[in-house]
Scaffold this motif. Structure first.
Motif, short mmCIF file in Angstrom:
data_model
loop_
_atom_site.label_atom_id
_atom_site.label_comp_id
_atom_site.label_asym_id
_atom_site.label_seq_id
_atom_site.Cartn_x
_atom_site.Cartn_y
_atom_site.Cartn_z
N ASP A 103 75.08 32.04 -32.58
CA ASP A 103 73.99 32.55 -33.40
C ASP A 103 73.12 31.39 -33.88
O ASP A 103 73.41 30.74 -34.88
CB ASP A 103 74.55 33.33 -34.58
CG ASP A 103 73.48 34.07 -35.35
OD1 ASP A 103 72.28 33.88 -35.06
OD2 ASP A 103 73.84 34.85 -36.26
N SER A 109 70.23 31.46 -35.21
CA SER A 109 69.45 31.71 -36.41
C SER A 109 70.26 31.49 -37.70
O SER A 109 69.68 31.42 -38.78
CB SER A 109 68.89 33.13 -36.40
OG SER A 109 69.95 34.06 -36.47
N ASP A 130 66.77 35.47 -44.25
CA ASP A 130 67.47 36.65 -44.73
C ASP A 130 68.78 36.18 -45.35
O ASP A 130 69.51 35.39 -44.74
CB ASP A 130 67.78 37.62 -43.59
CG ASP A 130 66.54 38.33 -43.06
OD1 ASP A 130 65.57 38.51 -43.83
OD2 ASP A 130 66.53 38.71 -41.87
N ASN A 166 63.75 38.46 -45.98
CA ASN A 166 62.49 37.72 -45.83
C ASN A 166 62.23 36.76 -46.99
O ASN A 166 61.12 36.62 -47.47
CB ASN A 166 61.33 38.71 -45.67
CG ASN A 166 60.24 38.16 -44.82
OD1 ASN A 166 60.45 37.30 -43.99
ND2 ASN A 166 59.04 38.66 -45.04
N SER A 169 70.34 33.21 -42.82
CA SER A 169 69.86 33.03 -41.45
C SER A 169 68.34 33.20 -41.44
O SER A 169 67.74 33.70 -42.37
CB SER A 169 70.53 34.02 -40.51
OG SER A 169 70.24 35.34 -40.89
N GLN A 170 67.75 32.78 -40.33
CA GLN A 170 66.31 32.97 -40.18
C GLN A 170 66.00 34.46 -40.25
O GLN A 170 66.76 35.28 -39.72
CB GLN A 170 65.83 32.43 -38.82
CG GLN A 170 65.83 30.95 -38.71
CD GLN A 170 65.37 30.52 -37.32
OE1 GLN A 170 65.02 31.33 -36.47
NE2 GLN A 170 65.38 29.22 -37.10
N ALA A 171 64.90 34.80 -40.89
CA ALA A 171 64.50 36.19 -40.97
C ALA A 171 64.20 36.73 -39.57
O ALA A 171 63.78 35.98 -38.69
CB ALA A 171 63.28 36.35 -41.87
N ALA A 172 64.43 37.99 -39.37
CA ALA A 172 64.26 38.62 -38.05
C ALA A 172 62.87 38.35 -37.46
O ALA A 172 62.75 38.08 -36.27
CB ALA A 172 64.52 40.11 -38.15
N LYS A 182 62.58 34.64 -36.00
CA LYS A 182 63.44 34.16 -34.91
C LYS A 182 62.62 33.91 -33.65
O LYS A 182 61.71 34.66 -33.35
CB LYS A 182 64.55 35.16 -34.63
CG LYS A 182 65.53 35.27 -35.76
CD LYS A 182 66.60 36.29 -35.47
CE LYS A 182 67.52 36.44 -36.68
NZ LYS A 182 68.47 37.49 -36.50
#
Length: 162
Positions: free
Chosen positions: A21, A23, A57, A122, A155-158, A161
């Motif tokens: 993963d 992200s 996120d 976010n 993690s990086q926001a959707a 990514k």
């Protein structure tokens, strides 16, 4: 000793899946002794933010046994910036079981269930450095038997990514 050898392939698989993963920035879980979350226990998680242009996120992880006596969990978070100033403080209600049927939610094996709740979608961090996120159980009971662990994942926001 034989049980340990049986667990090694499973541990390798879990480590491999989480390493894939790209992200994910941070994830840590804290186990509760005696599988009980006391109101005095306030797990703290620290993570570093290097890119302030990125959106993130923030998830809360919860592990509970089916013996947990409620269908929900109230949890309060306090997020503090690297300069020590508060960024946010919110109360969250997380549904661990369906309120109507009592059916457990989340992923489970046996009588243990894992949940991951998107708590701060976010999220933008305005400063680089180390942030601190503190979690507190906010139920009307000092001891919550059946809660095994809580954690945080960043993690990086959707939408961010690659």
């Amino acid at each position: 000793m034989l049980k340990l050898f049986r667990l090694l392939p499973l541990l390798a698989l879990v480590a491999g899946l989480t390493a894939c993963d790209q992200s994910q920035l941070y994830e840590k879980n804290v186990d509760f002794e005696g599988y009980t979350w006391s109101v005095r226990q306030k797990p703290a998680f620290t993570f570093d933010i290097a890119d302030t242009t990125q959106r993130y996120d923030v998830y809360f992880n919860v592990r509970n046994a089916s013996a947990y006596g409620y269908y929900n969990l109230y949890l309060k978070h306090t997020l503090t910036a690297p300069d020590g100033k508060p960024v946010s403080q919110l109360l969250h209600q997380m549904l661990l079981m369906d309120p109507q049927t009592g059916e457990p939610r989340g992923r489970g094996t046996g009588d243990i269930y894992d949940h991951q709740f998107l708590a701060l979608p976010n999220q933008r961090f305005r400063q680089t450095g180390t942030y601190k996120l503190v979690l507190e159980q906010y139920m009307r009971q000092d001891q919550l038997p059946g809660l095994m662990a809580v954690g945080v994942r960043v993690s990086q926001a959707a939408a961010s990514k690659p």
